[in-house]
Design a protein around this motif. Structure first.
Motif: not given
Ligand code: ADP
Ligand code: MG
Length: 274
Positions: A24-28
């Protein structure tokens, strides 16, 4: 040295890219409750490295818009920016700036928008909600936070899976660290969505110089927090690269800062994949 580093990075990319594609997309969020510690610089350089293994969206949440400007976007007050995207997530507001790198720019009107948004329901979640419609287009979303812990920081946190905290090794930046951790804990406790708890990736030291006072701060930090092994050394190549609108890796892969960013990037990948 030159080729060794390039080879090393490419090997790393090859080894991880197929794994990362399936996830999944990782949001940092890249943050610190202090200005001038390298948040924007890290968004540029880590963003560049992430773009070698996937599609990246950079979000400029600082109304000073340094990140947007570093990609040549000098938004006029009438131009659509992150505040418009939050109100109405039109993908046209997102601009492509480099291969595999898109940006959601900011502009100074963000400050007025924040003041006028108090009445909105689920305020802290609005960025996370708006991102849902475009999230799947990206492997990594990096949010460049402002130094304040106001609504912009909440918008970033409540949308994030991970938090990366920067410090320049000065005492005040360490005080900011506790404020950030408190906000992360609050955000995890208040979370009303299905998002997993935010994970703190750790504290990374930037603009590192071998001074006893800075080494003392780092030693103390290691006793209290999760500190990255890599320190980004102070390197003139950083401002030079920014003057040319480049990441420091593109500008001079042999510079200390490039080598350090590549190492930090690998440490981060280890944490988010492991
Ligand atoms: P922030 O976003 O936290 O306010 P910036 O990323 O804008 O901080 O960095 C502040 C200034 O420090 C910029 O002029 C940038 O070029 C410079 N800088 C950042 N990291 C380094 C480094 N490792 N070496 C030298 N200069 C740096
Ligand atoms: Mg900044």
């Amino acid at each position: 040295m030159n080729l060794e580093w390039k080879d090393l990075v490419q090997e790393q990319f090859k080894a991880t890219s197929h794994v990362i594609r399936e996830m999944n997309t990782k949001i940092i969020s890249i943050c610190q409750n202090k200005g001038g510690v390298g948040k924007t610089t890290s968004a540029i350089n880590l963003g560049y490295l992430f773009s070698k293994i996937g599609k990246v969206l950079l979000i400029d949440l600082d109304s000073q818009a340094n990140l947007s400007q570093s990609f040549g976007i000098f938004a006029d007050k009438d131009d659509s920016s992150v505040k418009d995207f939050i109100d109405n997530p039109d993908p046209k507001i997102i601009q492509n700036v480099k291969k595999n790198i898109d940006i959601l720019p900011n502009n100074p009107l963000f400050e007025a928008w924040k003041k006028n948004s108090n009445h909105k329901a689920n305020l802290n979640y609005l960025l996370g909600i708006a991102l849902k419609s475009v999230k799947d287009n990206y492997d990594y979303i990096l949010i460049d936070c402002p130094p304040s812990l106001d609504l912009s920081f909440d918008l970033a946190l409540y949308a994030s899976d991970y938090v990366l905290i920067l410090s320049d090794g000065h005492k005040f930046a360490m005080m900011g660290m506790d404020n950030i951790l408190l906000e992360v804990a609050k955000s995890n406790k208040n979370n009303i969505t299905d998002k997993k708890d935010i994970q703190v990736l750790g504290l990374a030291f930037n603009m590192y110089k071998k001074h006893t006072i800075i080494n003392n701060v780092i030693d103390t930090a290691k006793e209290l927090y999760d500190v990255f092994n890599t320190k980004i050394r102070d390197s003139v190549a950083v401002p030079e690269s920014q003057a040319q609108g480049l990441s420091v890796i593109e500008y001079d892969i042999n510079s200390n800062a490039s080598q350090d960013y590549i190492e930090l990037f690998n440490e981060i990948l280890g944490k988010i994949n492991g």
